[in-house]
Design a protein around this motif. Structure first.
Motif, PDB file in Angstrom:
ATOM      1  N   LEU A 141       0.847  -1.079   0.027  1.00 28.27           N
ATOM      2  CA  LEU A 141      -0.002   0.315   0.001  1.00 28.27           C
ATOM      3  C   LEU A 141       0.758   1.236   0.030  1.00 28.27           C
ATOM      4  CD1 LEU A 141      -2.490  -1.197   2.572  1.00 28.27           C
ATOM      5  CD2 LEU A 141      -3.141  -0.469   0.149  1.00 28.27           C
ATOM      6  N   LYS A 142       1.860   1.379   0.780  1.00 30.21           N
ATOM      7  CA  LYS A 142       2.728   2.291   0.872  1.00 30.21           C
ATOM      8  C   LYS A 142       3.622   2.729  -0.420  1.00 30.21           C
ATOM      9  CE  LYS A 142       4.035   2.015   5.475  1.00 30.21           C
ATOM     10  NZ  LYS A 142       5.169   1.800   6.742  1.00 30.21           N
ATOM     11  N   ALA A 143       3.840   1.382  -1.260  1.00 29.11           N
ATOM     12  CA  ALA A 143       4.507   1.589  -2.477  1.00 29.11           C
ATOM     13  C   ALA A 143       3.508   2.218  -3.581  1.00 29.11           C
ATOM     14  CB  ALA A 143       5.093   0.228  -2.885  1.00 29.11           C
ATOM     15  N   GLY A 144       1.971   2.092  -3.379  1.00 31.32           N
ATOM     16  CA  GLY A 144       1.478   2.711  -4.332  1.00 31.32           C
ATOM     17  C   GLY A 144       0.323   1.582  -4.746  1.00 31.32           C
ATOM     18  N   HIS A 145       0.286   0.398  -4.463  1.00 31.59           N
ATOM     19  CA  HIS A 145      -0.784  -0.549  -5.003  1.00 31.59           C
ATOM     20  C   HIS A 145      -1.938  -0.327  -4.076  1.00 31.59           C
ATOM     21  CE1 HIS A 145       2.161  -2.595  -7.395  1.00 31.59           C
ATOM     22  NE2 HIS A 145       3.265  -2.499  -6.079  1.00 31.59           N
ATOM     23  N   SER A 146      -3.091  -0.876  -4.446  1.00 35.98           N
ATOM     24  CA  SER A 146      -4.449  -0.935  -3.765  1.00 35.98           C
ATOM     25  C   SER A 146      -4.616  -2.270  -3.573  1.00 35.98           C
ATOM     26  CB  SER A 146      -5.666  -0.047  -4.583  1.00 35.98           C
ATOM     27  OG  SER A 146      -5.179   1.299  -4.732  1.00 35.98           O
ATOM     28  N   LEU A 147      -5.273  -2.530  -2.316  1.00 37.02           N
ATOM     29  CA  LEU A 147      -5.610  -4.195  -2.008  1.00 37.02           C
ATOM     30  C   LEU A 147      -7.132  -4.111  -1.505  1.00 37.02           C
ATOM     31  CD1 LEU A 147      -2.562  -4.972   0.203  1.00 37.02           C
ATOM     32  CD2 LEU A 147      -2.974  -5.713  -1.943  1.00 37.02           C
ATOM     33  N   VAL A 148      -7.696  -5.242  -1.716  1.00 36.49           N
ATOM     34  CA  VAL A 148      -8.903  -5.551  -1.147  1.00 36.49           C
ATOM     35  C   VAL A 148      -8.784  -6.582   0.045  1.00 36.49           C
ATOM     36  CG1 VAL A 148     -11.080  -6.593  -1.708  1.00 36.49           C
ATOM     37  CG2 VAL A 148      -9.777  -5.243  -3.178  1.00 36.49           C
ATOM     38  N   ILE A 149      -9.657  -6.163   1.109  1.00 39.43           N
ATOM     39  CA  ILE A 149      -9.726  -7.163   2.179  1.00 39.43           C
ATOM     40  C   ILE A 149     -11.203  -7.687   2.438  1.00 39.43           C
ATOM     41  CG2 ILE A 149      -7.611  -6.632   3.368  1.00 39.43           C
ATOM     42  CD1 ILE A 149      -9.167  -5.195   5.384  1.00 39.43           C
ATOM     43  N   PHE A 150     -11.307  -8.798   2.855  1.00 40.60           N
ATOM     44  CA  PHE A 150     -12.797  -9.443   3.178  1.00 40.60           C
ATOM     45  C   PHE A 150     -12.590  -9.774   4.931  1.00 40.60           C
ATOM     46  CE2 PHE A 150     -12.457 -10.471  -1.188  1.00 40.60           C
ATOM     47  CZ  PHE A 150     -13.535  -9.850  -1.807  1.00 40.60           C
ATOM     48  N   PRO A 151     -12.732  -8.992   5.751  1.00 34.12           N
ATOM     49  CA  PRO A 151     -12.318  -8.934   7.064  1.00 34.12           C
ATOM     50  C   PRO A 151     -13.133 -10.035   7.807  1.00 34.12           C
ATOM     51  CG  PRO A 151     -13.275  -7.032   6.786  1.00 34.12           C
ATOM     52  CD  PRO A 151     -13.097  -7.688   5.503  1.00 34.12           C
ATOM     53  N   GLU A 152     -14.489 -10.483   7.198  1.00 33.80           N
ATOM     54  CA  GLU A 152     -15.326 -11.588   7.640  1.00 33.80           C
ATOM     55  C   GLU A 152     -14.380 -12.858   7.841  1.00 33.80           C
ATOM     56  OE1 GLU A 152     -19.745 -11.557   6.550  1.00 33.80           O
ATOM     57  OE2 GLU A 152     -18.604 -10.630   4.819  1.00 33.80           O
ATOM     58  N   GLY A 153     -13.585 -13.022   6.822  1.00 35.53           N
ATOM     59  CA  GLY A 153     -12.638 -14.274   6.881  1.00 35.53           C
ATOM     60  C   GLY A 153     -13.433 -15.338   6.174  1.00 35.53           C
ATOM     61  N   THR A 154     -14.570 -15.442   6.015  1.00 34.35           N
ATOM     62  CA  THR A 154     -15.327 -16.611   5.182  1.00 34.35           C
ATOM     63  C   THR A 154     -16.730 -15.842   4.583  1.00 34.35           C
ATOM     64  OG1 THR A 154     -16.218 -18.623   5.551  1.00 34.35           O
ATOM     65  CG2 THR A 154     -16.905 -16.993   7.150  1.00 34.35           C
ATOM     66  N   ARG A 155     -17.169 -16.634   3.575  1.00 36.39           N
ATOM     67  CA  ARG A 155     -18.258 -16.138   2.904  1.00 36.39           C
ATOM     68  C   ARG A 155     -19.663 -16.376   3.537  1.00 36.39           C
ATOM     69  NH1 ARG A 155     -18.352 -20.378  -1.230  1.00 36.39           N
ATOM     70  NH2 ARG A 155     -16.885 -21.371   0.094  1.00 36.39           N
ATOM     71  N   SER A 156     -20.567 -15.381   3.519  1.00 39.94           N
ATOM     72  CA  SER A 156     -21.667 -15.231   4.103  1.00 39.94           C
ATOM     73  C   SER A 156     -22.718 -15.936   3.654  1.00 39.94           C
ATOM     74  CB  SER A 156     -22.041 -13.986   4.690  1.00 39.94           C
ATOM     75  OG  SER A 156     -22.363 -13.229   3.427  1.00 39.94           O
ATOM     76  N   LYS A 157     -22.521 -16.270   2.330  1.00 39.37           N
ATOM     77  CA  LYS A 157     -23.523 -16.906   1.439  1.00 39.37           C
ATOM     78  C   LYS A 157     -24.997 -16.559   1.299  1.00 39.37           C
ATOM     79  CE  LYS A 157     -20.716 -21.088   1.450  1.00 39.37           C
ATOM     80  NZ  LYS A 157     -20.824 -22.460   1.690  1.00 39.37           N
ATOM     81  N   GLY A 158     -24.981 -15.021   1.736  1.00 37.43           N
ATOM     82  CA  GLY A 158     -26.456 -14.372   1.574  1.00 37.43           C
ATOM     83  C   GLY A 158     -26.977 -14.447   3.169  1.00 37.43           C
ATOM     84  N   GLY A 159     -26.090 -14.931   4.232  1.00 32.65           N
ATOM     85  CA  GLY A 159     -26.733 -14.615   5.302  1.00 32.65           C
ATOM     86  C   GLY A 159     -26.098 -13.341   6.301  1.00 32.65           C
ATOM     87  N   PRO A 160     -26.317 -13.020   7.276  1.00 31.09           N
ATOM     88  CA  PRO A 160     -25.947 -11.844   7.849  1.00 31.09           C
ATOM     89  C   PRO A 160     -24.184 -11.665   8.015  1.00 31.09           C
ATOM     90  CG  PRO A 160     -26.612 -13.240   9.599  1.00 31.09           C
ATOM     91  CD  PRO A 160     -27.103 -13.864   8.299  1.00 31.09           C
ATOM     92  N   ILE A 161     -23.675 -10.364   8.049  1.00 27.80           N
ATOM     93  CA  ILE A 161     -22.463 -10.069   8.001  1.00 27.80           C
ATOM     94  C   ILE A 161     -21.991 -10.835   9.239  1.00 27.80           C
ATOM     95  CG2 ILE A 161     -20.407  -8.477   8.003  1.00 27.80           C
ATOM     96  CD1 ILE A 161     -22.083  -6.725   6.091  1.00 27.80           C
ATOM     97  N   SER A 162     -20.824 -11.496   9.266  1.00 32.65           N
ATOM     98  CA  SER A 162     -20.023 -11.839  10.328  1.00 32.65           C
ATOM     99  C   SER A 162     -19.327 -10.668  10.956  1.00 32.65           C
ATOM    100  CB  SER A 162     -19.082 -13.190  10.188  1.00 32.65           C
ATOM    101  OG  SER A 162     -19.950 -14.267   9.822  1.00 32.65           O
ATOM    102  N   GLU A 163     -19.023 -10.679  12.197  1.00 38.62           N
ATOM    103  CA  GLU A 163     -18.087  -9.859  12.936  1.00 38.62           C
ATOM    104  C   GLU A 163     -16.699  -9.658  12.209  1.00 38.62           C
ATOM    105  OE1 GLU A 163     -16.273  -8.364  17.221  1.00 38.62           O
ATOM    106  OE2 GLU A 163     -17.580 -10.208  17.082  1.00 38.62           O
ATOM    107  N   PHE A 164     -16.273  -8.362  11.740  1.00 43.74           N
ATOM    108  CA  PHE A 164     -15.142  -8.102  11.155  1.00 43.74           C
ATOM    109  C   PHE A 164     -13.940  -8.491  12.217  1.00 43.74           C
ATOM    110  CE2 PHE A 164     -16.433  -4.868   7.802  1.00 43.74           C
ATOM    111  CZ  PHE A 164     -17.146  -6.028   7.215  1.00 43.74           C
ATOM    112  N   LYS A 165     -12.873  -9.102  11.602  1.00 43.92           N
ATOM    113  CA  LYS A 165     -11.854  -9.429  12.192  1.00 43.92           C
ATOM    114  C   LYS A 165     -10.833  -8.225  12.037  1.00 43.92           C
ATOM    115  CE  LYS A 165     -11.568 -14.454  11.326  1.00 43.92           C
ATOM    116  NZ  LYS A 165     -13.008 -14.477  11.223  1.00 43.92           N
ATOM    117  N   THR A 166     -10.402  -7.595  13.414  1.00 39.43           N
ATOM    118  CA  THR A 166      -9.749  -6.246  13.503  1.00 39.43           C
ATOM    119  C   THR A 166      -8.323  -6.340  13.001  1.00 39.43           C
ATOM    120  OG1 THR A 166      -8.975  -6.944  15.781  1.00 39.43           O
ATOM    121  CG2 THR A 166     -11.308  -5.981  15.590  1.00 39.43           C
TER     122      THR A 166
END
Length: 237
Positions: A141-166
């Motif tokens: 990120l510091k070097a100039g690249h953009s990144l994506v994180i999915f902080p749930e850690g797993t797919r919800s498959k349409g269910g409620p969002i799981s608590e994000f991992k900090t």
């Protein structure tokens, strides 16, 4: 079933065809700027992602693109299904890599492209390796690249969002880049909902306003995680 077979043919056939391009791009001169390099490297993966999403018959609506800031950002998104990655690659007009589980590194061709983007492979079961991965991601990120994180850690498959991992939010606090929350609504309909088969569905991608470093540097990582999760949750139907 035919749609699913066609989709997998597109997915893997395109990857095999991409091998010569992959080999050539690995030889790009190191003197190139990050922005110039990323535009060249991401062109083919973006086209692949568009083809794969199109093979499902999905109708995709994208809102809030005007909120995208210039320069590197950390995208934080909820995670509904396997199509989240190609959906974001196809519809977010910005080169981006991903924080991925380490198991993906075993996939032929895909892992080579991910390393080139670049992406970061994280082993959540190995705390020491996970900490190193966060630092690698922050350096990118510091070097100039953009990144994506999915902080749930797993797919919800349409269910409620799981608590994000900090822990993953340290990517932002260590690099001081803007955080852009993204809400994906409906991606599970393209695959998971119909028993892991490609299927048409309506998907909405909402790009929320960025959270600048000066807005989060005075709060804890837990508070930041809750703030981002609430912003993403607000756009779910």
């Amino acid at each position: 079933m035919l749609r699913t077979l066609y989709g997998f043919m597109i997915m893997w056939g395109y990857l095999f065809v991409s091998i010569p391009t992959l080999v050539r791009l690995k030889k790009l001169p190191s003197s190139m700027s990050v922005a110039e390099r990323d535009e060249i490297v991401h062109k083919m993966p973006k086209h692949w992602a568009m083809k794969v999403v199109k093979s499902t018959g999905a109708k995709v609506e994208v809102n809030g693109l005007e909120h995208l800031p210039k320069g590197p950002v950390l995208f934080v998104s909820n995670h509904q299904g396997n199509f989240d990655i190609p959906l974001l690659m196809a519809h977010i007009p910005k080169p981006l890599g991903f924080i991925s589980k380490i198991e993906v590194k075993k996939l032929p061709i895909i892992s080579s492209w991910m390393e080139l983007l670049p992406c970061v492979f994280m082993d959540r079961k190995d705390r020491r390796q996970a900490v190193k991965s966060i630092q690698v991601g922050a350096d990118l990120l510091k070097a100039g690249h953009s990144l994506v994180i999915f902080p749930e850690g797993t797919r919800s498959k349409g269910g409620p969002i799981s608590e994000f991992k900090t822990g993953s939010f340290k990517l932002a606090t260590k690099s001081s880049v803007p955080i852009v929350p993204i809400t994906i609504d409906g991606s599970y309909k393209l695959f998971e909902e119909k028993g892991n088969r490609f299927y048409p569905g309506n998907v909405t991608i909402t790009v929320n306003k960025p959270i600048q470093s000066e807005d989060y540097e005075q709060i804890s990582v837990k508070e930041l995680s809750e703030l981002v999760q609430n912003k993403i949750q607000e756009n779910l139907k």
